[in-house]
Design a protein around this motif. Structure first.
Motif, PDB file in Angstrom:
ATOM      1  N   ASP A 137     -49.200 -16.263-103.652  1.00 32.73           N
ATOM      2  CA  ASP A 137     -49.276 -17.408-104.426  1.00 32.73           C
ATOM      3  C   ASP A 137     -47.973 -18.006-104.895  1.00 32.73           C
ATOM      4  N   TRP A 138     -47.182 -17.311-105.049  1.00 32.25           N
ATOM      5  CA  TRP A 138     -45.785 -17.657-105.264  1.00 32.25           C
ATOM      6  C   TRP A 138     -45.144 -18.472-103.923  1.00 32.25           C
ATOM      7  N   ILE A 139     -45.307 -17.914-102.952  1.00 32.64           N
ATOM      8  CA  ILE A 139     -44.890 -18.628-101.647  1.00 32.64           C
ATOM      9  C   ILE A 139     -45.618 -19.855-101.673  1.00 32.64           C
ATOM     10  N   ARG A 140     -46.750 -19.875-101.627  1.00 30.27           N
ATOM     11  CA  ARG A 140     -47.601 -21.260-101.399  1.00 30.27           C
ATOM     12  C   ARG A 140     -46.921 -22.143-102.544  1.00 30.27           C
ATOM     13  N   SER A 141     -46.871 -21.834-103.591  1.00 32.63           N
ATOM     14  CA  SER A 141     -46.448 -22.701-104.684  1.00 32.63           C
ATOM     15  C   SER A 141     -45.015 -23.304-104.232  1.00 32.63           C
ATOM     16  N   LEU A 142     -44.216 -22.415-103.636  1.00 33.10           N
ATOM     17  CA  LEU A 142     -42.782 -22.946-103.264  1.00 33.10           C
ATOM     18  C   LEU A 142     -43.122 -23.983-102.107  1.00 33.10           C
ATOM     19  N   LEU A 143     -43.816 -23.697-101.262  1.00 33.86           N
ATOM     20  CA  LEU A 143     -44.045 -24.411 -99.900  1.00 33.86           C
ATOM     21  C   LEU A 143     -44.511 -25.725-100.481  1.00 33.86           C
ATOM     22  N   GLU A 144     -45.427 -25.846-101.465  1.00 32.47           N
ATOM     23  CA  GLU A 144     -46.128 -27.183-101.789  1.00 32.47           C
ATOM     24  C   GLU A 144     -45.375 -27.833-103.021  1.00 32.47           C
ATOM     25  N   GLY A 145     -44.003 -27.227-103.225  1.00 31.36           N
ATOM     26  CA  GLY A 145     -43.162 -28.041-104.040  1.00 31.36           C
ATOM     27  C   GLY A 145     -43.692 -28.100-105.592  1.00 31.36           C
ATOM     28  N   GLN A 146     -44.507 -26.974-105.834  1.00 34.21           N
ATOM     29  CA  GLN A 146     -44.981 -26.954-107.268  1.00 34.21           C
ATOM     30  C   GLN A 146     -43.627 -26.312-108.187  1.00 34.21           C
ATOM     31  N   LYS A 147     -43.223 -25.417-107.550  1.00 31.86           N
ATOM     32  CA  LYS A 147     -41.968 -24.758-108.419  1.00 31.86           C
ATOM     33  C   LYS A 147     -40.648 -25.234-107.713  1.00 31.86           C
ATOM     34  N   ASP A 148     -39.915 -26.371-108.349  1.00 30.04           N
ATOM     35  CA  ASP A 148     -38.779 -26.851-107.832  1.00 30.04           C
ATOM     36  C   ASP A 148     -37.567 -26.279-108.353  1.00 30.04           C
TER      37      ASP A 148
END
Length: 552
Positions: free
Chosen positions: A329-340
């Protein structure tokens, strides 16, 4: 002397210890560079830039390299095409303040290299990620450029394809370098560019069947792993990701497991937003030092760093705390730009220029405190994953092939060719689960501590004789200002230097190409000055550039 050689531009490669000439021409200053990876190449160029014109025929440079290739070193050797640089093509270089050198080289002649190793299916754009082995080709090319420029100007450069196993100090200006096979040669100066050390064998597994302590090159062992074997990887950062991606690329279908001590996950490389440090500056450091003559504290540094984080819009605690997400989930959030965290990357890069000075200003006990409480947190976020690698990791998590287990406790090897890994259910859990693997690979990164079972003969012999001593915070003890080696009596060894991972306890962060090239330049200047060669209004590099012989 009879040399079994392979022709190179303007020079030959010595491959047998029998051909190592032990005679010393007292009229010529001879300097040895031990190791020819990125640090060795940067050092050679720095010597080219630093040597005055009048001394070119009285100076000889000898480069020792134990592997078959001069230039790539261990980090950028010929290996799997899926091992990518974690910096984009336009920001990768071995020259300080010339971050686009690789891209310029690529435009100039890199296109002619051919093969799928060039871009690893990523395209040749400046924002793409090229393979590490192709960067090794760049290093080899730049090495040849430097050798050609030096030799055309009268500086002899010799390449010796032998492993250095020991160095004896004869006097202030003489070092006897011994190679594998028993032969030796005397030099006036030595620069250690030996690269990264092996990972720390935390669980004492070296010698156990199907355990790999040093993960590079991956091609030396991954072909031995059966497609359905389960593979455990100790670590969850860039090296672990590299191994998982290469396994997937060769159609591995068995389970792949990451084992870590916590759930502090890496970032992905993203387009950096500009941010200049406002508080963690050298001016503020001088103010702290003037108020604290016995050394500054970690708390004082953190106060400044937190202010820079606040200005950059980053929440300090949220950034460094363990994640509540699963790794997937962490990797997905980075790829989706949720964590900038793009501002952080620019902040971190700018901190490279001051972090060594702040580290040096800490008292001994405060350095201990930082290493125990903050080092792992900082290191985890400092080295990001290429986006391409993160995408592959995410697909492996989603397919069920890759799984992450935090809270690694211990490893049992009582069953032949089987590893039983015990992991906690939570950070403070009294119960644990067991995971079995056929192979186990150590991907925890280079050890800061020296002298382990997997250490090189050279470092072990130098430690044993007392020519070098351990820095308790990593690497060997050096003089901070000059990078000269310190002896048991804490005396500086004139004309004896170290660059790269061996200096981690002295300068703290030394892994980036920028830091390596800056230290190479500093060492080269100090060495040339220490020989009192005199100063010409033009140095070799300027002259070479004038004659269109210095390709940079």
């Amino acid at each position: 002397m009879g040399i079994q050689s392979t022709e190179k531009p303007q020079n030959k490669i010595v491959k047998s210890s029998k051909d190592l000439d032990s005679c010393v021409d007292l009229k010529i200053i001879q300097v040895a560079i031990i190791g020819c990876g990125a640090a060795g190449v940067a050092t050679l160029f720095s010597l080219l830039e630093s040597l005055p014109l009048g001394t070119n025929k009285n100076f000889k440079i000898v480069i020792f390299e134990k592997s078959s290739a001069f230039g790539p070193g261990l980090a950028y050797q010929c290996d799997s095409n899926e091992l990518l640089m974690n910096m984009t093509s336009a920001t990768t270089s071995i020259f300080p303040h010339q971050e686009a050198d690789f891209w310029n080289w690529m435009l100039d002649k890199g296109y002619s290299m051919g093969g799928d190793q060039v871009t690893s299916r990523q395209g040749t754009g400046p924002s793409g990620y090229i393979s590490r082995q192709f960067f090794g080709i760049y290093l080899k090319s730049r090495l040849e450029d430097a050798i050609s420029s030096l030799e055309r100007l009268g500086v002899e450069v010799e390449l010796i394809n032998l492993e250095v196993v020991d160095i004896n100090i004869l006097d202030a200006n003489k070092f006897n370098i011994k190679v594998h096979g028993g032969h030796s040669r005397v030099f006036n100066g030595v620069i250690l560019c030996t690269g990264n050390t092996s990972p720390n064998d935390i669980f004492n597994l070296i010698g156990t069947s199907q355990y790999i302590n040093n993960p590079y090159p991956v091609n030396k062992y991954l072909k031995l792993i059966n497609k359905m074997d389960s593979v455990g990887i100790i670590g969850g950062q860039l090296t672990a990701a590299d191994i998982a991606v290469v396994l997937a690329n060769q159609d591995h279908q068995g389970k792949i497991n990451f084992f870590t001590r916590d759930s502090n996950f890496p970032l992905t490389r993203c387009q950096g937003k500009q941010y200049q440090l406002q508080y963690m500056t050298l001016d503020n450091l001088e103010i702290l030092k003037n108020k604290n003559s016995k050394g500054i504290s970690v708390r004082q540094i953190l106060r400044l760093v937190r202010k820079d984080f606040f200005l950059a819009g980053i929440r300090w605690n949220k950034f460094f705390d363990n994640s509540n997400d699963e790794y997937c989930d962490w990797i997905r959030s980075l790829l989706e730009g949720q964590k900038d965290f793009s501002v952080w990357q620019q902040l971190a890069i700018n901190s490279d220029m001051v972090i060594g000075d702040y580290w040096n200003a800490l008292s001994y006990s405060e350095k201990d405190l930082f290493m125990s409480k903050f080092h792992r947190l900082w290191a985890t976020k400092r080295v990001p994953l290429p986006t391409h690698t993160a995408l592959k990791l995410y697909s492996l998590f989603r397919s069920g092939i890759l799984k992450h287990y935090p809270y690694l406790e211990k490893i049992d090897t009582s069953n032949r060719n089987k590893f039983t890994i015990f992991v906690g259910n939570s950070p403070r859990s009294n119960s644990s689960a067991e995971v079995c693997c056929d192979w186990l690979i150590n991907a925890t990164g280079p050890s800061r501590d020296l002298g382990g079972d997997d250490e090189s003969p050279l470092i072990n012999n130098l430690l044993k004789s007392g020519v070098v001593i351990k820095n308790p915070h990593g690497g060997i003890l050096l003089d901070y200002e000059t990078s000269t080696v310190k002896t048991k009596a804490h005396l500086n060894l004139k004309h004896f230097y170290a660059i790269g991972h061996l200096t981690s306890g002295t300068y703290y962060f030394v892994s980036s190409l920028d830091m390596v090239s800056l230290k190479a330049k500093s060492v080269a200047r100090h060495l040339v000055d220490s020989f009192e060669l005199g100063h010409d209004c033009r140095n070799l590099a300027n002259y070479a550039q004038h004659e269109n012989m210095h390709a940079s």
